[in-house]
Design an enzyme around this catalytic site. Structure first.
Site, PDB file in Angstrom:
ATOM      1  N   LEU B  68       0.687  -1.067  -0.059  1.00  0.00           N
ATOM      2  CA  LEU B  68      -0.009  -0.060   0.065  1.00  0.00           C
ATOM      3  C   LEU B  68       0.891   1.290  -0.067  1.00  0.00           C
ATOM      4  CD1 LEU B  68      -2.302  -1.775   2.537  1.00  0.00           C
ATOM      5  CD2 LEU B  68      -3.185  -0.925   0.314  1.00  0.00           C
ATOM      6  N   PRO B  69       0.376   2.450  -0.096  1.00  0.00           N
ATOM      7  CA  PRO B  69       1.101   3.599  -0.542  1.00  0.00           C
ATOM      8  C   PRO B  69       1.269   4.136   0.592  1.00  0.00           C
ATOM      9  CG  PRO B  69      -1.102   4.052  -1.211  1.00  0.00           C
ATOM     10  CD  PRO B  69      -1.119   2.829  -0.919  1.00  0.00           C
ATOM     11  N   THR B 102       6.374   0.591   2.088  1.00  0.00           N
ATOM     12  CA  THR B 102       7.301   1.181   2.826  1.00  0.00           C
ATOM     13  C   THR B 102       6.499   2.252   3.635  1.00  0.00           C
ATOM     14  OG1 THR B 102       8.748   0.950   1.118  1.00  0.00           O
ATOM     15  CG2 THR B 102       9.258   2.904   2.381  1.00  0.00           C
ATOM     16  N   LYS B 193      15.284  -0.040   5.272  1.00  0.00           N
ATOM     17  CA  LYS B 193      14.954   0.326   3.991  1.00  0.00           C
ATOM     18  C   LYS B 193      15.120   1.958   4.092  1.00  0.00           C
ATOM     19  CE  LYS B 193      12.410   0.902  -0.031  1.00  0.00           C
ATOM     20  NZ  LYS B 193      11.046   0.893  -0.511  1.00  0.00           N
ATOM     21  N   LYS B 268       9.731  11.362  -0.295  1.00  0.00           N
ATOM     22  CA  LYS B 268       8.770  10.625   0.811  1.00  0.00           C
ATOM     23  C   LYS B 268       9.710   9.933   1.792  1.00  0.00           C
ATOM     24  CE  LYS B 268       5.823   6.612   1.445  1.00  0.00           C
ATOM     25  NZ  LYS B 268       5.599   5.304   0.731  1.00  0.00           N
TER      26      LYS B 268
END
Lengths: 324, 324, 324, 324
Positions: B68-69, B102, B193, B268
């Site tokens: 998902l974003p 992420t 990450k 982001k």
């Protein structure tokens, strides 16, 4: 009979380089403001000159290397009252001038232009048959590799100037170093060195922030380094010169940030990059942030601390070594 | 009969990953807000569920992947009114939950804690013999590799959670990617990450500044890249993903900065790193400068421009391609 | 008979200051490398000297003012081969030396120390009765107010040095300016000027960002300025030297950023502040970011653009004037 | 009979504001998640509602004020399942909605648009004769002045929304504050507040750097402050809220950086400014550097430390008070 080479500026780096020339059989004549430095080289077999001008007029002198700490010192040595270019016309002896100092590219270009206006002693005019140059060739040839590379003769020279002169210099450069990279015309060696160190300074600071954040979030620095090295965060600062104590052996981080590339020198090089940018349009916000970081590091921890000590600076206090 | 796997979030990345599962013989049941995205996967053989809760209670479901974003979308999908964890006790079916979005590491830890408070349907309780867990295992498993890697099945998964669950997930992860790196406990995959992308974002911006300054000073970008790659400025951003048009083939810089990792996504991720740092002491001045640079790039050139387009931004106007 | 005063450095600023001395009835003797500048002052009634040393040995000379563009020029003028301090013992005439150049504080301290080692001509020894000083007093006295203030005689002098000498200088300083602020011992004038301009450079850049963001979000720059001026964002950069065209009359922003304080000079001053910080622990991340901004502005829009032009730089392209 | 006003969010700020309404004779009905906060207001005479929706449907309610800590809380209060806008058509009572939270301008615009889609109870439709509005007016009205200003009723309101509604709100706003500034349409109040705090955050950090550098160079902070206040470095951060202990009385710096505007809140506001800029082209490098500084300060010294504590952060260790 072995060639006679001049060497001006025999500090930490220069003394090692001059010794390598002596060891390879060159005769070397030195000049330095420090009597102690001169005496040490004389014991190793070097001759001495009182001033740059006197050195540069020594009969038999084939080439001259300068290794000085600042643009001002380089200007003084070449353009000052007793400098190399203060000699009367047709008295200068070396047909090859090599400046290995790290300075700003504009000064290097100025010196190359000044060199072109001098005239060599008639005995030493050299160059292409039929059209011998009556002026010496001038190269800017800053190095990477530090004092360790200077002692071991494994420096890399980044060279700016005419290809013909780079070829003539190869014997000398190959004695003092392992690699010679011709970067372009006069000043290009300095420009390449500054750009290289700019990228190094920024990426080391980025690696330091990434590893510090990771450790603060509970990750192990060794594991995180492996992840970086296997992916898009891979870089020399992580895989060859890791800044966290205990992650790698034989790097400054594992000997309390001693014996490497001083934060104060990195700060100086980033300042030179900013100066070089003063006349051109490239925006350097990352360089500005990194320059300030290394300046802070040098004033907090002393100018001699290795630049990878920026890890401890961004970690903020009690730096934690990776588990062995 | 092949395993049944749930997949929530079938955008650009998720759709590729779900297709790879179908191609490998898994049965897949999907859920997404976009009817068009669902229809496309149905044509490829997938089943459909109306809500995350409905999907998560499907009999026979072994595992569930979410892609998902944003943190908000992940929270809604797991903790919202029709979310996965809204199911009554002893009705949840998948014993393995994998979130590949992420997001910030704290949300990942919250979700893992919430998962531990749920109870599986009695039919599916699994785990170590003698002490089977009655709750599902939850992994945070963000990816690197982009849409290209998702399509080719060559993603790298950075995984946080219990080793036992990572082992159980290996079949699924190995189908969708090439490498699985176990980074530590819950949240550690996200942390790794973010740290990786922090280093990447900073080093790319540094490489961009170094190459822009070099070109402004008259150096050739190809030569300068060679110098970087052979020395301490070596990094993935210079040797694998060079940001100057014409230096390398097959990278976004050579196709007008399209088809890579969007500047808006880098921005982001750097923002998430800054948020993650809000509770810990690491200083991130380079990250702050880089985040602002990519934000400027995204607003100037559009959010989809590849992040290596930061080269053009710092070069300042008419970007010059390297000579071929 | 009116006092005789020396003036070295009669560029834009210095010429105005020297003319104000002449207008007030002082006799003035000047020295400058530009024959044109010297000729203009001679027409206005000034005398001429060939070198700083010659000027400084002129019988009857009471005081000497220097107004030079860089630390290097100041060093040359005082310490060079034909400099003021190159005179033989007991030949120097002015008992008061005032350097109004903006340079680094360490150089100012060096000069004050060098001045203390010189000896005045026996005829001019002055000072406290009973214990007259045989050396001249030296003041660092950089100015704010720009060319406009120099012409109008409304400069502010920030002065470092002994209080006794500041009192003696008051007649001269009061002729060339409106305010004299005694900041402390030698170098303190320079330090105060650099700190002042650091705050100015940072706050102007902040005001520029705030007004640019506000306009991008649809606010009117005049209204937003009023809000700033009535609250905690109030500052000289917003209420006296507003950077948005059309908000205020009579400021550089309303005449295309001409006729003010050049971005290149602000950039130079911020660089001096960073240099001054090189030996002390203050962290200057805002100064570093601002220095880079003004450097970018000067290379994009030319070095002469007013520093408030940073508004257009951060606004990004088509700058919009406030509605009148 | 006095007007009935709703108040949602009675934390440190909101409780003071609600008490000032009660003291001025308004009847107040409150709603908050904290039973303790509600009980305290009930003792002071307030009524209570269980949910925002219940409160907003109370007969006789004229206006409703919200004062909440985040965009998410504001969204939940207006748009959530039991939120103000969850009421059925024609049941909402207050014809004036005032959100005094500091949030991002886009959320404020969204809320104003959502408000325009609701319909008021037929009994309370108000507005211009002949064309009464059937929807409530919505204002964004963030404040400056802090808890002190909230208690004393001296807040400044920066207001976005229709002028007619600002006029109607003046009685309420004038009871809770001293000044009302109409900044423009919906969202303009938030935008103005963010821009103001951006300038404040940057200039305070600049003043801190200037005073820290000055003290490191040996200047006295009181003298240097006087110089700033009389020249182009003049600003609120130096002349009203000086960050060096001992320079001014009654400011947080002179009570160990307590009781002012928390660094964590400044950091949050700068983050909102950066978010607001995500969709527009203004470059904010100074804001980015300042946001990182306040974040570092808050994690080092605790989130409650006053934002002027950034002086101690940049001074680097043993902060020195000015001599009294």
């Amino acid at each position: 009979m072995p060639s006679l080479v001049g060497f001006i500026g025999i500090g930490n780096m220069g003394a090692c380089m001059a010794r390598n020339l002596l060891a390879a059989g060159y005769r070397v004549i030195v000049c330095d403001r420090s009597p102690k430095a001169v005496a040490a080289l004389q014991q190793a077999g070097a001759l001495q000159a009182e001033t740059p001008a006197q050195l540069a007029s020594t009969p038999g002198l084939k080439a001259l290397v300068t290794m000085l700490p600042s643009s001002a010192a380089v200007r003084e040595t070449y353009l000052g009252p007793t400098g190399i270019f203060s000699l009367p016309p047709r008295t200068l002896r070396p047909s090859l001038l090599i400046d290995s100092s790290t300075i700003d590219p504009l000064t290097s270009r100025d010196l190359a232009a000044a060199a072109a206006r001098t005239t060599l002693h008639p005995d030493v005019v050299e160059g292409a048959a039929g059209a011998p140059s009556t002026a010496p060739a001038m190269l800017d040839a800053p190095v990477s590799g530090g004092v360790g590379g200077a002692a071991a003769g494994t420096l890399t020279f980044m060279v700016g100037g005419p290809a013909e002169a780079v070829a003539r210099a190869q014997g000398l450069l190959g004695t003092m170093g392992r690699a010679t990279v011709h970067c372009g015309e006069a000043g290009a060696g300095q420009a390449a060195k500054l750009c290289n160190n700019l990228v190094l300074g920024v990426s080391m600071a980025g690696v330091a922030e990434g590893l510090a954040l990771g450790q603060r979030l509970g990750l192990d620095a060794r594991n995180l380094t492996k992840i970086f090295n296997g992916s898009s965060a891979r870089c020399w600062s992580a895989d060859t010169y890791n800044p966290v104590p205990g992650v790698m052996e034989g790097v400054p981080a594992s000997r309390e940030y001693t014996g490497g590339f001083a934060a104060a020198l990195m700060s100086k090089d980033l300042g030179l990059a900013q100066e070089a940018a003063a006349q051109c349009r490239a925006a350097l916000p990352m360089t500005a942030a990194a320059a300030e970081l290394y300046r802070q590091l040098a004033t907090e921890a002393g100018p001699a601390i290795d630049f990878s000590g920026v890890y401890q600076h961004v970690y903020g206090g009690q730096a934690v070594a990776a588990n062995s």
